[in-house]
Design an enzyme around this catalytic site. Structure first.
Site, PDB file in Angstrom:
ATOM      1  N   ASP A  66     -35.989 -40.814-111.418  1.00 39.69           N
ATOM      2  CA  ASP A  66     -34.623 -40.778-110.872  1.00 39.69           C
ATOM      3  C   ASP A  66     -33.568 -40.629-111.957  1.00 39.69           C
ATOM      4  O   ASP A  66     -32.391 -40.441-111.651  1.00 39.69           O
ATOM      5  CB  ASP A  66     -34.343 -42.007-109.986  1.00 39.69           C
ATOM      6  CG  ASP A  66     -34.590 -43.333-110.681  1.00 39.69           C
ATOM      7  OD1 ASP A  66     -35.641 -43.473-111.328  1.00 39.69           O
ATOM      8  OD2 ASP A  66     -33.726 -44.228-110.576  1.00 39.69           O
ATOM      9  N   ASP A 182     -31.543 -48.610-116.841  1.00 40.32           N
ATOM     10  CA  ASP A 182     -32.201 -49.564-115.945  1.00 40.32           C
ATOM     11  C   ASP A 182     -32.703 -50.742-116.764  1.00 40.32           C
ATOM     12  O   ASP A 182     -33.422 -50.563-117.755  1.00 40.32           O
ATOM     13  CB  ASP A 182     -33.394 -48.911-115.243  1.00 40.32           C
ATOM     14  CG  ASP A 182     -32.977 -48.003-114.107  1.00 40.32           C
ATOM     15  OD1 ASP A 182     -31.766 -47.790-113.936  1.00 40.32           O
ATOM     16  OD2 ASP A 182     -33.879 -47.506-113.398  1.00 40.32           O
TER      17      ASP A 182
HETATM   18 ZN   LIG Z   1     -33.562 -45.923-111.950  1.00 40.75          ZN
HETATM   19 ZN   LIG Z   2     -36.042 -47.179-114.139  1.00 45.67          ZN
END
Ligand SMILES: [Zn+2]
Ligand SMILES: [Zn+2]
Length: 289
Positions: A66, A182
């Site tokens: 992503d 993240d």
């Molecule tokens: Zn992500």
């Molecule tokens: Zn990630």
């Protein structure tokens, strides 16, 4: 000079027409740095008025899909347009573990397209200018603009089992922007973000939704993302003046659901300014938004 932060994507893997995949554009006048390139980044950049040829560099936080599915579009489109702009290969800044192979494999997947375009109109195959770095455990400079006024540092964050996940700190003459990538709420980002003007941080309503997800796969997914209550506590502790939430889990669909993100931060004790991110939101660094 003016430095702005544009959210090119505030979404997560689940498709959402209102939220492209992860991405943050940091622009200091005509120096444009893109952090991550999730789904539809190239289109969001076009909406923001920035073409692939105008990027000074692409900084990658980690290789979850992503965050990188649109790398191919950026690299190949810049290549296809090179006869117009002559800006050359896209500089890609990323941890050195698997990123070089990721980019090589990605270009390999388009080998036939490259072959026919080179035979027809292109002067040569696409390339990237790799700025690969060993994932640092303390902040380390990983990129600097040719004029020297914009500097990017990186540090390892806590997104296990992903190896080589980093956050970036970009310093311009106008101020400092941190992009978490993240990560769980962690000391590494806190140290990197101390003194920053704007912190773009991923956000997951893990505490609020703990009962709802118990025993499901979401519980595991939430465990390596940043709980909004803990994030509010950290942001207050280190004195972040403006916190911009992105990579919103779950995606808010109403103003009331957006407000719940801010309420979580306040519950954690945060008293600074909050922006619950929407695609193409623009924040000015060192001045009014
Ligand atoms: Zn992500
Ligand atoms: Zn990630």
């Amino acid at each position: 000079m003016t430095t702005t932060v544009t959210l090119t994507g505030t979404g997560v893997p689940h498709p959402d027409a209102a939220r492209a995949g992860a991405g943050v554009l940091i622009s200091c006048d005509d120096i444009h740095l893109q952090v991550d390139a999730g789904r539809s980044t190239t289109m969001r950049l076009a909406q923001a008025g920035v073409g692939p040829h105008e990027l000074a560099a692409l900084l990658i936080t980690h290789l979850h899909s992503d965050h990188v599915t649109d790398v191919a579009d950026l690299v190949l489109t810049r290549w296809v347009q090179d006869h117009l702009h002559r800006t050359g290969p896209l500089p890609v800044v990323a941890p050195d573990g698997r990123a070089p192979a990721f980019v090589a494999n990605l270009l390999d997947a388009f080998a036939y397209d490259v072959e026919v375009r080179v035979r027809h109109v292109q002067e040569g195959p696409p390339e990237v200018a790799g700025h690969w770095f060993a994932t640092p455990d303390v902040p380390k400079e990983v990129w600097r603009s040719s004029c020297g006024r914009v500097v990017a540092e990186a540090v390892r964050v806590r997104h296990e089992p992903v190896e080589d996940a980093v956050a970036y700190r970009v310093t311009t003459p106008d101020g400092v922007v941190v992009v978490s990538g993240d990560t769980r709420v962690c000391d590494e980002v806190a140290d990197l973000a101390r003194g920053a003007d704007v912190v773009v941080h991923e956000a997951c309503r893990a505490s609020a939704l703990a009962d709802a997800v118990r025993g499901t796969r979401f519980e595991t997914i939430f465990s390596y993302h940043a709980d909004t209550v803990a994030l509010g506590e950290m942001a207050q502790r280190i004195g972040i003046p403006h916190l911009v939430l992105t990579h919103l889990i779950p995606a808010p669909r109403t103003p009331e659901q957006e407000a719940e993100y801010e309420e979580d931060l306040r519950r954690g004790g945060y008293r600074g300014r909050v922006t619950v991110g929407r695609d193409l939101a623009v924040v000015t660094v060192g001045g009014p938004a």
